[in-house]
Design a protein around this motif. Structure first.
Motif, PDB file in Angstrom:
ATOM      1  N   ARG A  46      50.100   1.658   6.028  1.00 20.67           N
ATOM      2  CA  ARG A  46      49.687   2.923   5.533  1.00 20.67           C
ATOM      3  C   ARG A  46      49.575   2.644   3.932  1.00 20.67           C
ATOM      4  N   MET A  47      50.709   2.140   3.364  1.00 17.31           N
ATOM      5  CA  MET A  47      50.877   1.849   1.949  1.00 17.31           C
ATOM      6  C   MET A  47      49.591   0.893   1.481  1.00 17.31           C
ATOM      7  N   VAL A  48      49.578   0.013   2.238  1.00 16.35           N
ATOM      8  CA  VAL A  48      48.314  -1.248   1.752  1.00 16.35           C
ATOM      9  C   VAL A  48      47.156  -0.446   2.123  1.00 16.35           C
ATOM     10  N   ASP A  49      46.990   0.303   3.220  1.00 22.31           N
ATOM     11  CA  ASP A  49      45.660   1.182   3.518  1.00 22.31           C
ATOM     12  C   ASP A  49      45.264   1.775   2.056  1.00 22.31           C
ATOM     13  N   ASP A  50      46.289   2.615   1.757  1.00 24.74           N
ATOM     14  CA  ASP A  50      46.025   3.536   0.688  1.00 24.74           C
ATOM     15  C   ASP A  50      45.696   2.699  -0.711  1.00 24.74           C
ATOM     16  N   ILE A  51      46.146   1.770  -0.837  1.00 22.98           N
ATOM     17  CA  ILE A  51      45.951   0.922  -2.146  1.00 22.98           C
ATOM     18  C   ILE A  51      44.335   0.594  -1.868  1.00 22.98           C
ATOM     19  N   VAL A  52      43.894   0.242  -0.689  1.00 21.73           N
ATOM     20  CA  VAL A  52      42.458  -0.154  -0.518  1.00 21.73           C
ATOM     21  C   VAL A  52      41.535   1.064  -0.579  1.00 21.73           C
TER      22      VAL A  52
END
Length: 296
Positions: A46-52
């Protein structure tokens, strides 16, 4: 478990509870230790997805590089402690369950494919085969990461195929449900050749996004892609019985709840370009209860 690690896992639990409600409901049938591992995997993704998807600006690629380096350091040195809670929790989970590090490299590679500033960037997929290359990192590896946490009643090599299929089924469900939101981000994750076979092109999708119309061509295209996704669920379903008995109810609940999103899309009249379709809470609870019934 020290305070920092406990706080990191709790942070990931809250991310899962708030952003992955269907997923979270299924985890409640797992043991506490298993839930922590699943929360860590979800929180990191989720953290990585939010960055993207949510952040903006030219530094997103650098952020992903920094996260990958931080995770690599945490996995290489048992004394190292990341200050990023999602990295701290997932590194502990990877170590605890001996999860293959390659899966996280593949995941981050697919996430880079979503960034226009990355040389790997792709925002249209012509064929299902091309889409599956992206989905291996964005979804398939998630199913594979889960196997050591859930435990298997068969050799892992036998459980791997259905586990990857389940990750792909969940991802295809998301692509259908989130068609409008992805279009706003200038991404089309449904194979354009398969849309075109039903007379659907990008201009039609954008027009329907503006007007709320769902012409017959789009309905037929989405019905076809729902059928493709249900076939993926059928490939995945035998894999539930490959898991240890204690893990099966939780994954079966997640399986049935996520698959039910496709029913909701149909019931909405395929209005995924203007509505965020979700399974109502009372139906999610029904699926959880059904998963608890012993199977012959």
């Amino acid at each position: 478990m020290n305070d920092a690690l406990g706080s990191a896992y709790e942070h990931c639990r809250q991310l899962t509870r708030v952003h992955g409600r269907t997923y979270y409901a299924g985890t409640q049938l797992l043991s506490k230790k298993q839930r922590l591992g699943v929360y860590a995997l979800y929180g990191f993704a989720r953290m990585v997805d939010d960055i993207v998807d949510i952040e903006s600006g030219p530094d997103r690629l650098k952020r992903l590089d920094a996260i990958e380096a931080d995770l690599a350091a945490a996995l290489a040195d048992p004394v190292y402690r990341s200050t990023v809670p999602e990295v701290l929790a997932v590194a502990d989970t990877i170590t605890t369950y001996s999860i293959d590090h390659h899966y996280f490299e593949a995941f981050l590679r697919s996430m880079r494919m979503d960034l226009p500033e990355s040389p790997l960037h792709v925002n249209r997929y012509r064929t299902m085969e091309q889409l599956r290359e992206y989905m291996y990192g964005s979804a398939g590896v998630v199913g594979l990461e889960m196997l050591p946490i859930l435990g298997t009643a068969v050799p892992v090599s036998e459980a791997a195929g259905p586990a990857q299929a389940l990750g792909d089924a969940f991802q295809l469900t998301n692509f259908i449900r989130d068609l409008g939101e992805d279009l706003d981000r200038d991404r089309i994750y449904l194979p354009t050749d398969e849309l075109a076979a039903f007379g659907v092109d990008e201009s039609m999708l954008r027009r329907c996004r503006r007007t709320g119309q769902v012409p017959p061509e789009l309905q037929r295209a989405l019905a076809h892609l729902i059928a493709v996704t249900r076939a993926e669920y059928r490939r995945a379903e035998p894999g539930i019985d490959n898991l240890t008995p204690a893990s099966r109810p939780g994954i079966r609940a997640a399986f049935t709840m996520y698959r039910a999103i496709l029913d909701e899309v149909e019931d909405s009249g395929y209005r995924v370009l203007t509505q965020h379709v979700r399974v109502p809470r009372h139906r999610r609870l029904t699926h959880v209860a059904a998963a608890l019934i012993p199977r012959p």
